[in-house]
Design an enzyme around this catalytic site. Structure first.
Site, PDB file in Angstrom:
ATOM      1  N   TYR A   1       0.830  -1.214   0.000  1.00 63.74           N
ATOM      2  CA  TYR A   1       0.000   0.000   0.000  1.00 63.74           C
ATOM      3  C   TYR A   1       0.864   1.265   0.000  1.00 63.74           C
ATOM      4  CZ  TYR A   1      -4.266  -2.509  -0.221  1.00 63.74           C
ATOM      5  OH  TYR A   1      -5.285  -3.292  -0.708  1.00 63.74           O
TER       6      TYR A   1
ATOM      7  N   HIS B   1     -15.040   1.757  -1.587  1.00 58.73           N
ATOM      8  CA  HIS B   1     -13.868   0.941  -1.231  1.00 58.73           C
ATOM      9  C   HIS B   1     -12.866   1.661  -0.334  1.00 58.73           C
ATOM     10  CE1 HIS B   1     -14.567  -1.946  -4.904  1.00 58.73           C
ATOM     11  NE2 HIS B   1     -15.451  -2.096  -3.937  1.00 58.73           N
TER      12      HIS B   1
ATOM     13  N   VAL C   1      -9.959   4.345  -4.657  1.00 61.46           N
ATOM     14  CA  VAL C   1      -9.495   4.747  -3.325  1.00 61.46           C
ATOM     15  C   VAL C   1      -8.655   6.021  -3.389  1.00 61.46           C
ATOM     16  CG1 VAL C   1      -9.643   2.430  -2.339  1.00 61.46           C
ATOM     17  CG2 VAL C   1      -7.519   3.142  -3.475  1.00 61.46           C
TER      18      VAL C   1
ATOM     19  N   GLY D   1     -15.238   3.410 -16.763  1.00 57.09           N
ATOM     20  CA  GLY D   1     -13.936   2.821 -16.430  1.00 57.09           C
ATOM     21  C   GLY D   1     -13.958   1.727 -15.388  1.00 57.09           C
TER      22      GLY D   1
HETATM   23  P1  OAD Z   1     -10.468  -2.862 -13.388  1.00 57.40           P
HETATM   24  O1  OAD Z   1      -8.986  -2.799 -13.502  1.00 57.40           O
HETATM   25  O2  OAD Z   1     -11.083  -4.182 -13.116  1.00 57.40           O
HETATM   26  O3  OAD Z   1     -11.136  -2.281 -14.719  1.00 57.40           O
HETATM   27  C1  OAD Z   1     -10.714  -1.055 -15.264  1.00 57.40           C
HETATM   28  C2  OAD Z   1     -11.603  -0.747 -16.444  1.00 57.40           C
HETATM   29  O4  OAD Z   1     -11.216   0.533 -16.937  1.00 57.40           O
HETATM   30  C3  OAD Z   1     -11.461  -1.734 -17.615  1.00 57.40           C
HETATM   31  O5  OAD Z   1     -12.744  -2.111 -18.076  1.00 57.40           O
HETATM   32  C4  OAD Z   1     -10.709  -0.921 -18.691  1.00 57.40           C
HETATM   33  O6  OAD Z   1     -11.091  -1.280 -20.016  1.00 57.40           O
HETATM   34  C5  OAD Z   1     -11.176   0.484 -18.355  1.00 57.40           C
HETATM   35  N1  OAD Z   1     -10.270   1.559 -18.801  1.00 57.40           N
HETATM   36  C6  OAD Z   1      -8.941   1.516 -19.033  1.00 57.40           C
HETATM   37  N2  OAD Z   1      -8.481   2.720 -19.386  1.00 57.40           N
HETATM   38  C7  OAD Z   1      -9.542   3.567 -19.394  1.00 57.40           C
HETATM   39  C8  OAD Z   1      -9.715   4.949 -19.680  1.00 57.40           C
HETATM   40  N3  OAD Z   1      -8.701   5.728 -20.012  1.00 57.40           N
HETATM   41  N4  OAD Z   1     -10.973   5.468 -19.585  1.00 57.40           N
HETATM   42  C9  OAD Z   1     -12.019   4.702 -19.225  1.00 57.40           C
HETATM   43  N5  OAD Z   1     -11.912   3.384 -18.947  1.00 57.40           N
HETATM   44  C10 OAD Z   1     -10.692   2.822 -19.021  1.00 57.40           C
HETATM   45  O7  OAD Z   1     -10.876  -1.770 -12.278  1.00 57.40           O
HETATM   46  P2  OAD Z   1     -12.241  -1.686 -11.446  1.00 57.40           P
HETATM   47  O8  OAD Z   1     -13.393  -2.115 -12.254  1.00 57.40           O
HETATM   48  O9  OAD Z   1     -12.256  -0.343 -10.833  1.00 57.40           O
HETATM   49  O10 OAD Z   1     -11.231  -3.366  -5.416  1.00 57.40           O
HETATM   50  O11 OAD Z   1     -11.968  -2.752 -10.319  1.00 57.40           O
HETATM   51  C11 OAD Z   1     -12.939  -2.939  -9.315  1.00 57.40           C
HETATM   52  C12 OAD Z   1     -12.271  -3.269  -8.007  1.00 57.40           C
HETATM   53  O12 OAD Z   1     -11.389  -4.392  -8.175  1.00 57.40           O
HETATM   54  C13 OAD Z   1     -11.349  -2.188  -7.469  1.00 57.40           C
HETATM   55  O13 OAD Z   1     -12.027  -1.181  -6.769  1.00 57.40           O
HETATM   56  C14 OAD Z   1     -10.456  -2.976  -6.568  1.00 57.40           C
HETATM   57  C15 OAD Z   1     -10.154  -4.139  -7.456  1.00 57.40           C
HETATM   58  O14 OAD Z   1      -9.764  -5.307  -6.820  1.00 57.40           O
HETATM   59  C16 OAD Z   1     -10.659  -3.441  -4.223  1.00 57.40           C
HETATM   60  O15 OAD Z   1      -9.487  -3.198  -4.037  1.00 57.40           O
HETATM   61  C17 OAD Z   1     -11.607  -3.810  -3.147  1.00 57.40           C
END
Ligand code: OAD
Length: 253
Positions: free
Chosen positions: A67, A119, A103, A194
């Site tokens: 972290y 989160h 976060v 995103g």
């Molecule tokens: P992910 O890494 O799973 O997904 C990121 C998404 O952002 C993907 O669908 C990409 O295609 C998209 N992306 C990439 N670049 C982008 C851009 N410039 N503009 C828009 N979209 C873009 O991240 P999260 O869905 O946020 O939880 O993940 C969910 C949770 O999983 C997080 O909060 C974290 C993780 O484990 C915890 O830590 C509890």
């Protein structure tokens, strides 16, 4: 009508807009996502070793250092055009609310208010045992400890201090989740920006809005678990697409 113009029309006709954001919205600020194949955090690190209570119990220093590494990555980050565009949308539609899984604090720094944080906040810390109630915040800047030895100790009970984020298997902050649920009941447009839509309960939120007759608009350069239920998919980076939506709204005046 272009997809951007259609999105602007849906927003103008909505009575309650809710935005759900994930790591993608902060990617253009230099913060890695979790699941992008090349540079996503979970393609380099094993979340079960780093983002669970069990992992922290087994090796508090390893998890704390991870972290600290993420905090270092985030330190230079500034809000990008996508964060600013969402703040502008909130100015235009004052009831608009953002629910974020992120976060970092880039939505707030861009000017968004009343952000629902599902989160937690990586800049904050709390007692691992939450000895004074849930959560028990600890301001580590007030503590002196050997930083090479892992996390400091809670000043109240001596348990290790941990980041104030939600780990896998943990419940979400109840007040934030309640606020999100209330919003879902009244939202007629959900803008999903995103997120891969792989982590519950956020992953189910767009479907809740849709099942009540609301419209889901997705902003993502790739397809995600949300794509199949999205009425409208805006393909591209949020830092490019969201300012275009703001401009399209301005042109409708
Ligand atoms: P992910 O890494 O799973 O997904 C990121 C998404 O952002 C993907 O669908 C990409 O295609 C998209 N992306 C990439 N670049 C982008 C851009 N410039 N503009 C828009 N979209 C873009 O991240 P999260 O869905 O946020 O939880 O993940 C969910 C949770 O999983 C997080 O909060 C974290 C993780 O484990 C915890 O830590 C509890």
């Amino acid at each position: 009508m272009t997809a951007i113009q259609k999105a602007a029309k849906y927003l103008l006709e909505a009575s309650q807009i809710t935005v759900l954001t994930g790591a993608g919205v902060s990617k253009e600020s230099g913060i890695p996502t979790f699941r992008d194949a090349l540079d996503g955090l979970w393609s380099q690190f094993d979340p079960t070793q780093l983002a669970t209570r069990q992992a922290f119990k087994a090796d508090p220093k390893l998890v704390w250092d991870f972290y600290e590494y993420r905090r270092e990555l985030m330190r230079p980050a500034e809000p990008n055009a996508g964060h600013y565009a969402l703040a502008e949308l909130q100015e235009r539609f004052p009831t608009l609310r953002i629910i974020t899984q992120n976060v970092d604090d880039l939505h707030e720094r861009a000017g968004s208010t009343n952000v629902i944080r599902l989160h937690g906040n990586i800049a904050k810390n709390k007692c691992f045992a939450n000895c004074q109630g849930n959560p028990t915040p600890v301001d580590v800047s007030q503590l002196a400890w050997d930083k090479s030895s892992g996390p400091p100790r809670c000043p109240y009970c001596g348990q290790p201090v941990r980041p104030d984020v939600v780990w896998f298997g943990e419940t979400l902050p109840l007040d934030q989740l309640e606020q999100a649920k209330e919003l879902l009941e009244i939202s007629d447009v959900m803008l999903v920006v995103g997120t891969s839509g792989l982590v519950s309960p956020s992953a189910e939120m767009p479907e809740i809005v849709r099942s009540r007759g609301g419209v889901v608009i997705e902003v993502n350069p790739d397809s995600s678990m949300i794509t199949r239920i999205a009425e409208l998919k805006l393909d591209g980076a949020s830092g490019v697409i969201l300012p275009q939506v703001v401009t399209a709204l301005a042109n409708k005046n």
